[in-house]
Structure formats: C-alpha cells, structure tokens
Design an enzyme around this catalytic site. Sequence first.
Site, PDB file in Angstrom:
ATOM      1  N   ASP A  51     -41.890 -14.882  99.575  1.00 51.26           N
ATOM      2  CA  ASP A  51     -40.654 -14.969  99.702  1.00 51.26           C
ATOM      3  C   ASP A  51     -39.907 -13.507 100.100  1.00 51.26           C
ATOM      4  OD1 ASP A  51     -40.465 -17.161  98.242  1.00 51.26           O
ATOM      5  OD2 ASP A  51     -39.359 -16.248  96.652  1.00 51.26           O
ATOM      6  N   ASP A  52     -38.832 -13.639 100.652  1.00 53.37           N
ATOM      7  CA  ASP A  52     -37.865 -12.481 101.256  1.00 53.37           C
ATOM      8  C   ASP A  52     -38.175 -12.037 102.556  1.00 53.37           C
ATOM      9  OD1 ASP A  52     -36.620 -12.863  98.737  1.00 53.37           O
ATOM     10  OD2 ASP A  52     -37.429 -10.897  97.826  1.00 53.37           O
ATOM     11  N   HIS A 102     -34.549 -19.425 102.551  1.00 47.04           N
ATOM     12  CA  HIS A 102     -34.386 -18.655 101.402  1.00 47.04           C
ATOM     13  C   HIS A 102     -33.163 -18.013 101.331  1.00 47.04           C
ATOM     14  CE1 HIS A 102     -35.869 -16.816  97.582  1.00 47.04           C
ATOM     15  NE2 HIS A 102     -36.077 -15.838  98.346  1.00 47.04           N
ATOM     16  N   HIS A 106     -29.789 -13.686 100.651  1.00 44.86           N
ATOM     17  CA  HIS A 106     -30.260 -13.483  99.194  1.00 44.86           C
ATOM     18  C   HIS A 106     -29.321 -13.318  98.091  1.00 44.86           C
ATOM     19  CE1 HIS A 106     -33.409 -12.513  96.284  1.00 44.86           C
ATOM     20  NE2 HIS A 106     -34.233 -13.127  97.242  1.00 44.86           N
ATOM     21  N   HIS A 196     -44.386 -11.695  97.344  1.00 44.23           N
ATOM     22  CA  HIS A 196     -43.201 -11.329  98.362  1.00 44.23           C
ATOM     23  C   HIS A 196     -43.825 -10.626  99.450  1.00 44.23           C
ATOM     24  CE1 HIS A 196     -41.191 -12.114  94.460  1.00 44.23           C
ATOM     25  NE2 HIS A 196     -40.174 -12.479  95.437  1.00 44.23           N
TER      26      HIS A 196
END
Length: 238
Positions: A51-52, A102, A106, A196
């Site tokens: 993620d991210d 995603h 965020h 991540h």
Amino acid sequence: MSWPLAAGLSAVAAAAGGSLYYACSVPASQMLGPTLVRGPADRPRIALTFDDGPARPSTEQILDTLRREQVPAAFFVCGKNVERYPEVVRRIQAEGHTLGNHTYSHPLLYLKGRARIAAEIDRTQAAIEHAVGERPRLFRPPYGVRWFGLFPLLRERGLSVVQWSDTGFDWKENGPAEIARLALRNLKSGSVILLHDGREPREPQEVDACATVEALPMIIEGARKAGLEWVSVKEFLH
C-alpha cells in the site's frame, strides 16, 4: 496507528457503537459490501500486497527483490504518488505485477460524502490510466476503512475491494525481523499479506521504508519454507 486513524476510530466507536465500527473498520467485515480478505484454503497459495506507494527508493528496491525471487505482488497506489512517480508505476506493470486504486490523497473515509469519495477514486483511476494506459480493477480503502456509499461507487466503476488477512505492521516502528515475524506468524493457505512500499502522500517525497525492504526476503523465504506458493491476489478473485 496514525493519529487521524486513531481519532476517527474513537469518534465512530463513541458515536455509533461496536456494530458500526465493525462494519466500517474491521478488514474481514462484509456488512457494507463484498470484500476479499483471504483466498480459498484448498491449495497452499498466498498473496502479497503493498500500500501507499509508489515511493523512492523503496518501491524500486522492493521490485528488485520481487524480480529476483520471482514473486508476484499487488500494489495499491495513491494517485498523488502516481503523479509524482509515473515511471515507477510503469515498471510495476511492466514486471507483471497488479496495480490497485488506494485513493488519491489517502483520506480516512469516515463521514465522507459520496462526491468526495468518488473524486478520490476517479482521480486515481485517471492518474493510473495516464501512466500505464489502463485502469485498475482492484480497490483498497485507506486504513481498510469503508463508509456508506462506497460500494455503489465501486460497482459503477467495476472495482473489487481487496483487504488483507495478515500484516507485518510495518507502518509502526518495527525492525525488519519483527516485521517478518508478524507477517509470518499466522500465515496459512489463502492468506493475503499487507505491507507498505510507501507512506500516504506527504512531504518530503523521499520515504524511508528500509525496514520493509529488508524484511521482504525473510517473508518470502519463510513462506516458502512453510510450503506456501506466492500467487497474484487476482487468482483469489476467480
């Protein structure tokens, strides 16, 4: 756990009680809409997700490891980071990995209106399409949090939600060995691991995810020693 997440969880829990918290916040919840948490347990297969990102240098270092070890992964990217590093997104796709949405910036989706949620999704879809020529079919909400109105928006866009069953808690200040231990401790057939490769969009753009980078070979080796095969999370959606 970051402070906006902690504050959001506390507010929702206090205002609406445990059932709403479970519906919106627990990765395994199916109350608001269908969500992949883990794959079928009939075969010894597991999936790796990040993620991210994208971020530098961490995403590229992770891609180096995945290429060397011949492991597929899914990268749930933030649109703002895609705009910063489109060439890294192109490498993710070129090396056979899966791209997922995603959101753009965020945000915590608690109490967000339909228009705000749609804008976060659509801006990221457009950024990814601009970078690689196609739009993703997978979505992971920031912090794993879902909110009312999200699933109708996703259905309209042909997006499926992918959460996770296992994590190395690498957003905390854990070292590589601890990240690997946590990621592997409950691993079993069908597990979907969350790590991540970046952090939510912020300045400075350089991100220190070196602990995750160092933990990754240990996680890959540990799973293989347990007799588990790495596959794309897309295989769990068929």
